[in-house]
Design a protein around this motif. Structure first.
Motif, PDB file in Angstrom:
ATOM      1  N   LEU A   1     -63.459  -5.706 -29.478  1.00 12.64           N
ATOM      2  CA  LEU A   1     -64.485  -5.245 -28.545  1.00 12.64           C
ATOM      3  C   LEU A   1     -64.007  -5.309 -27.092  1.00 12.64           C
ATOM      4  O   LEU A   1     -64.366  -4.473 -26.261  1.00 12.64           O
ATOM      5  CB  LEU A   1     -65.751  -6.084 -28.733  1.00 12.64           C
ATOM      6  CG  LEU A   1     -67.029  -5.565 -28.086  1.00 12.64           C
ATOM      7  CD1 LEU A   1     -67.327  -4.140 -28.526  1.00 12.64           C
ATOM      8  CD2 LEU A   1     -68.197  -6.486 -28.447  1.00 12.64           C
ATOM      9  N   ALA A   2     -63.165  -6.285 -26.792  1.00  7.50           N
ATOM     10  CA  ALA A   2     -62.665  -6.440 -25.418  1.00  7.50           C
ATOM     11  C   ALA A   2     -61.918  -5.200 -24.948  1.00  7.50           C
ATOM     12  O   ALA A   2     -61.792  -4.952 -23.753  1.00  7.50           O
ATOM     13  CB  ALA A   2     -61.755  -7.664 -25.343  1.00  7.50           C
ATOM     14  N   MET A   3     -61.436  -4.413 -25.896  1.00  8.04           N
ATOM     15  CA  MET A   3     -60.649  -3.225 -25.540  1.00  8.04           C
ATOM     16  C   MET A   3     -61.454  -1.936 -25.605  1.00  8.04           C
ATOM     17  O   MET A   3     -60.903  -0.852 -25.418  1.00  8.04           O
ATOM     18  CB  MET A   3     -59.441  -3.114 -26.471  1.00  8.04           C
ATOM     19  CG  MET A   3     -58.455  -4.248 -26.270  1.00  8.04           C
ATOM     20  SD  MET A   3     -57.009  -4.098 -27.337  1.00  8.04           S
ATOM     21  CE  MET A   3     -57.690  -4.538 -28.921  1.00  8.04           C
ATOM     22  N   LEU A   4     -62.746  -2.039 -25.905  1.00  6.86           N
ATOM     23  CA  LEU A   4     -63.535  -0.837 -26.164  1.00  6.86           C
ATOM     24  C   LEU A   4     -64.648  -0.634 -25.144  1.00  6.86           C
ATOM     25  O   LEU A   4     -65.624  -1.381 -25.111  1.00  6.86           O
ATOM     26  CB  LEU A   4     -64.173  -0.920 -27.560  1.00  6.86           C
ATOM     27  CG  LEU A   4     -63.248  -0.971 -28.767  1.00  6.86           C
ATOM     28  CD1 LEU A   4     -64.046  -1.251 -30.036  1.00  6.86           C
ATOM     29  CD2 LEU A   4     -62.500   0.350 -28.903  1.00  6.86           C
ATOM     30  N   ASP A   5     -64.535   0.399 -24.339  1.00  9.54           N
ATOM     31  CA  ASP A   5     -65.683   0.860 -23.559  1.00  9.54           C
ATOM     32  C   ASP A   5     -66.743   1.357 -24.543  1.00  9.54           C
ATOM     33  O   ASP A   5     -66.441   1.709 -25.694  1.00  9.54           O
ATOM     34  CB  ASP A   5     -65.267   2.004 -22.620  1.00  9.54           C
ATOM     35  CG  ASP A   5     -66.399   2.482 -21.721  1.00  9.54           C
ATOM     36  OD1 ASP A   5     -66.526   1.957 -20.601  1.00  9.54           O
ATOM     37  OD2 ASP A   5     -67.182   3.364 -22.147  1.00  9.54           O
ATOM     38  N   ARG A   6     -67.973   1.430 -24.061  1.00  7.88           N
ATOM     39  CA  ARG A   6     -69.076   1.908 -24.902  1.00  7.88           C
ATOM     40  C   ARG A   6     -68.758   3.275 -25.541  1.00  7.88           C
ATOM     41  O   ARG A   6     -69.097   3.512 -26.702  1.00  7.88           O
ATOM     42  CB  ARG A   6     -70.328   2.004 -24.013  1.00  7.88           C
ATOM     43  CG  ARG A   6     -71.633   2.310 -24.726  1.00  7.88           C
ATOM     44  CD  ARG A   6     -72.775   2.166 -23.701  1.00  7.88           C
ATOM     45  NE  ARG A   6     -74.058   2.635 -24.184  1.00  7.88           N
ATOM     46  CZ  ARG A   6     -74.966   1.873 -24.828  1.00  7.88           C
ATOM     47  NH1 ARG A   6     -74.690   0.608 -25.088  1.00  7.88           N
ATOM     48  NH2 ARG A   6     -76.113   2.372 -25.209  1.00  7.88           N
ATOM     49  N   VAL A   7     -68.073   4.152 -24.799  1.00  3.90           N
ATOM     50  CA  VAL A   7     -67.782   5.489 -25.334  1.00  3.90           C
ATOM     51  C   VAL A   7     -66.840   5.402 -26.539  1.00  3.90           C
ATOM     52  O   VAL A   7     -66.979   6.156 -27.506  1.00  3.90           O
ATOM     53  CB  VAL A   7     -67.225   6.430 -24.230  1.00  3.90           C
ATOM     54  CG1 VAL A   7     -65.832   6.013 -23.772  1.00  3.90           C
ATOM     55  CG2 VAL A   7     -67.223   7.873 -24.693  1.00  3.90           C
TER      56      VAL A   7
ATOM     57  N   LYS B   1     -59.301   1.000 -21.143  1.00  2.00           N
ATOM     58  CA  LYS B   1     -60.669   1.215 -21.626  1.00  2.00           C
ATOM     59  C   LYS B   1     -61.269   2.504 -21.081  1.00  2.00           C
ATOM     60  O   LYS B   1     -62.077   3.149 -21.734  1.00  2.00           O
ATOM     61  CB  LYS B   1     -61.585   0.041 -21.211  1.00  2.00           C
ATOM     62  CG  LYS B   1     -61.500  -1.157 -22.134  1.00  2.00           C
ATOM     63  CD  LYS B   1     -62.244  -2.349 -21.567  1.00  2.00           C
ATOM     64  CE  LYS B   1     -63.741  -2.226 -21.733  1.00  2.00           C
ATOM     65  NZ  LYS B   1     -64.432  -3.446 -21.231  1.00  2.00           N
ATOM     66  N   LEU B   2     -60.913   2.850 -19.838  1.00  2.00           N
ATOM     67  CA  LEU B   2     -61.614   3.984 -19.215  1.00  2.00           C
ATOM     68  C   LEU B   2     -60.888   5.317 -19.368  1.00  2.00           C
ATOM     69  O   LEU B   2     -61.465   6.370 -19.115  1.00  2.00           O
ATOM     70  CB  LEU B   2     -61.913   3.687 -17.740  1.00  2.00           C
ATOM     71  CG  LEU B   2     -60.755   3.564 -16.742  1.00  2.00           C
ATOM     72  CD1 LEU B   2     -60.248   4.920 -16.278  1.00  2.00           C
ATOM     73  CD2 LEU B   2     -61.203   2.760 -15.524  1.00  2.00           C
ATOM     74  N   MET B   3     -59.630   5.292 -19.823  1.00  2.00           N
ATOM     75  CA  MET B   3     -58.898   6.574 -19.951  1.00  2.00           C
ATOM     76  C   MET B   3     -59.617   7.490 -20.949  1.00  2.00           C
ATOM     77  O   MET B   3     -60.212   7.029 -21.916  1.00  2.00           O
ATOM     78  CB  MET B   3     -57.445   6.325 -20.370  1.00  2.00           C
ATOM     79  CG  MET B   3     -57.279   5.624 -21.701  1.00  2.00           C
ATOM     80  SD  MET B   3     -55.577   5.010 -21.899  1.00  2.00           S
ATOM     81  CE  MET B   3     -55.646   4.453 -23.618  1.00  2.00           C
ATOM     82  N   THR B   4     -59.530   8.804 -20.690  1.00  3.28           N
ATOM     83  CA  THR B   4     -60.318   9.733 -21.513  1.00  3.28           C
ATOM     84  C   THR B   4     -59.818   9.819 -22.950  1.00  3.28           C
ATOM     85  O   THR B   4     -60.561  10.231 -23.831  1.00  3.28           O
ATOM     86  CB  THR B   4     -60.315  11.163 -20.927  1.00  3.28           C
ATOM     87  OG1 THR B   4     -58.983  11.495 -20.583  1.00  3.28           O
ATOM     88  CG2 THR B   4     -61.199  11.262 -19.707  1.00  3.28           C
ATOM     89  N   ASN B   5     -58.553   9.449 -23.193  1.00  2.00           N
ATOM     90  CA  ASN B   5     -58.063   9.494 -24.571  1.00  2.00           C
ATOM     91  C   ASN B   5     -58.404   8.229 -25.344  1.00  2.00           C
ATOM     92  O   ASN B   5     -58.074   8.114 -26.524  1.00  2.00           O
ATOM     93  CB  ASN B   5     -56.548   9.698 -24.597  1.00  2.00           C
ATOM     94  CG  ASN B   5     -55.819   8.558 -23.920  1.00  2.00           C
ATOM     95  OD1 ASN B   5     -56.055   8.292 -22.740  1.00  2.00           O
ATOM     96  ND2 ASN B   5     -54.982   7.858 -24.639  1.00  2.00           N
TER      97      ASN B   5
END
Lengths: 85, 405
Positions: free
Chosen positions: B66-72, B135-139
């Protein structure tokens, strides 16, 4: 500077025209406004006068901004509301 | 040219944590729009959004992941797991290991970005979490799906704003149809209901302050949503050979650019995109029973999209048209994929979902918007429209699994 002069300066800058060539009755669409010019102008007016303009293109009874004079009226209404608070 | 089967669906939406739950609410016209509830919400004037509610990421991910996952990315991974399980594909199937993963994203990990900017500029803190960038990169959603499911084919994000999910499916479709991949994992994800994003949307003056009413005379604008959807695309014969249930067939993709206005749609090129999807599917307008509309609920979209549909179907029976955005909100990069899921369900169930909240169908638009509730009717073939800011159009054509070859 009057509200009209300040509005004319913003509208003139938006479409690259001399503000002196604009007046109350100047029609924005005829003056060269395209879809995004209106909301950019709303933003510029809000910033200039420190007001909020209730403009939503999807709501028929939201404020209508067709002419330079329409913008002046909206600004004067908002300023009057602010003073009466 | 290979035929392309849809064999798995996954979705997380404001009305359900799975594709079946979400479809049930869409078919029932139960809107997921409600009061907005976000961090720093005092900065936002717009009172509503379509948010994924009662959601605890810890139900789906261990703390380290989870620490590596943005909500998206959380949404994307949850729906990919669901879609793969639904497909029944063996996790050891070599075609799965080589499957491409193509996920549409409008803006990326906005929760991470918004939180970090608030820390830096608002709270004056000097540093942010070390995983902020990955986390925030679009890929990130596509990458996280590959890691979670062990997919080693080409993986990337597709960005075309509100058409991202449809473009992702269109590209995956071409890979399976050409024989380049036997299985493809494709969809869209978005989770950008943050204070910064909402203030940006407000400045565009297109948001409704009450609810989304597509094609209704009392329309008041669009409502921002969030969620994700993933579909499993599979070569028809591969699916048949393993005895899979084929939910629907993806038969065509038409996409183009207006090359005109940044935000206003162009009737001529959106019409061409719809015709291109029909031609790609070797279908004619008379074959189409349902169009899942882009249907954002703005005055501009109502007018232009309706005119375009009437023009494309000129001389043919008019199809039923509905928008699911009154239920799901406009989930931007996820929307095209979510609407693909609903279109597949419409074909599978032979049930056209309604346009919820269309309490006063605009007669000037000249189409049947299925306003009164879901309609049971034969649906042989359907189109799903996605039109994006930037003038990018993507139209998908789907056919019922039992359609004649």
């Amino acid at each position: 500077m009057s509200v009209l002069e300040r509005v004319k300066a913003i509208v003139g800058k938006q479409i690259g025209r001399d503000p002196a060539s604009l007046d109350d009755n100047s029609d924005l669409a005829e003056a060269g406004y395209e879809s995004l010019d209106v909301i950019e102008t709303v933003f510029a007016i809000e910033e200039e006068f420190g007001i909020d303009i209730p403009f939503n293109a999807n709501v028929g009874d939201s404020v209508q901004l067709r002419t330079v004079g329409d913008i002046v009226t909206v600004v004067e209404d908002a300023l009057a509301k602010r003073q009466s608070r | 040219m290979k035929r392309v089967a849809i064999t798995g669906l996954g979705a997380i939406t404001p009305v359900g944590k799975t594709a079946p739950e979400s479809w049930r609410a869409v078919a029932a016209g139960e809107s997921g729009i409600g009061p907005i509830d976000i961090e720093r919400g005092d900065l936002v004037t717009c009172p509503i959004a379509a948010q994924v509610k009662d959601y605890d990421p810890a139900d789906h991910f261990p703390a380290r992941q989870l620490a590596m996952l943005d909500r998206v990315s959380q949404f994307a991974v949850i729906t990919a797991r669901e879609a793969l399980a639904h497909s029944g594909i063996d996790r050891d199937d070599p075609a799965l290991r080589q499957a491409p993963t193509i996920i549409g994203v409008g803006v990326g990990g906005m929760q991470t970005l918004d939180d970090n900017f608030a820390r830096l500029y608002g709270e004056g803190k000097p540093r942010v979490h070390p995983f902020s960038i990955p986390k925030l990169m679009t890929n990130a959603p596509a990458s996280q799906i590959t890691m979670d499911l062990g997919l080693r084919g080409m993986a990337l994000a597709v960005a075309s704003a509100c058409a991202s999910g449809a473009h992702a499916l269109g590209l995956a479709f071409k890979m399976v149809r050409s024989g380049e991949a036997k299985i493809a994992v494709a969809g869209g994800a978005e989770a950008c209901i943050t204070a910064g994003t909402m203030v940006g949307w407000e400045a565009l003056r297109v948001l409704s302050a009450d609810t989304c009413r597509p094609f209704s005379r009392n329309r008041s604008g669009l409502v921002i949503g969030e969620g994700a959807a993933t579909l499993i695309l599979e070569e028809w014969d591969h699916a048949r050979a393993r005895g899979a249930t084929i939910l629907a067939e993806l038969t065509g993709f038409g996409a183009n650019a207006d090359a005109a206005d940044l935000t206003s749609p162009n009737a001529e090129s959106t019409m061409e995109a719809m015709r291109a999807a029909l031609a790609d599917a070797r279908l004619s307008p008379a074959d189409i029973d349902y169009v899942n509309a882009h249907g954002t609920g703005t005055a501009m979209n109502d007018e232009v999209e309706s005119a375009v549909i009437r023009a494309v179907f000129d001389g043919a029976p008019l199809p039923l048209v509905s928008s699911v955005k009154a239920v799901l909100g406009h989930s931007l990069g996820a929307a095209g994929a979510l609407e693909a899921v609903m279109t597949v369900k419409a074909l599978q169930e032979q049930l056209v979902p309604p346009t919820a909240n269309c309490t006063d169908p605009d007669p000037a638009l000249g189409l049947d918007f299925v306003a009164e509730g879901a309609r049971r009717t034969p649906v042989r073939h359907a189109l799903s429209n996605s039109f994006a800011f930037g003038g990018l159009n993507a139209v998908l054509a789907f056919s019922a699994a039992g359609s004649p070859d």
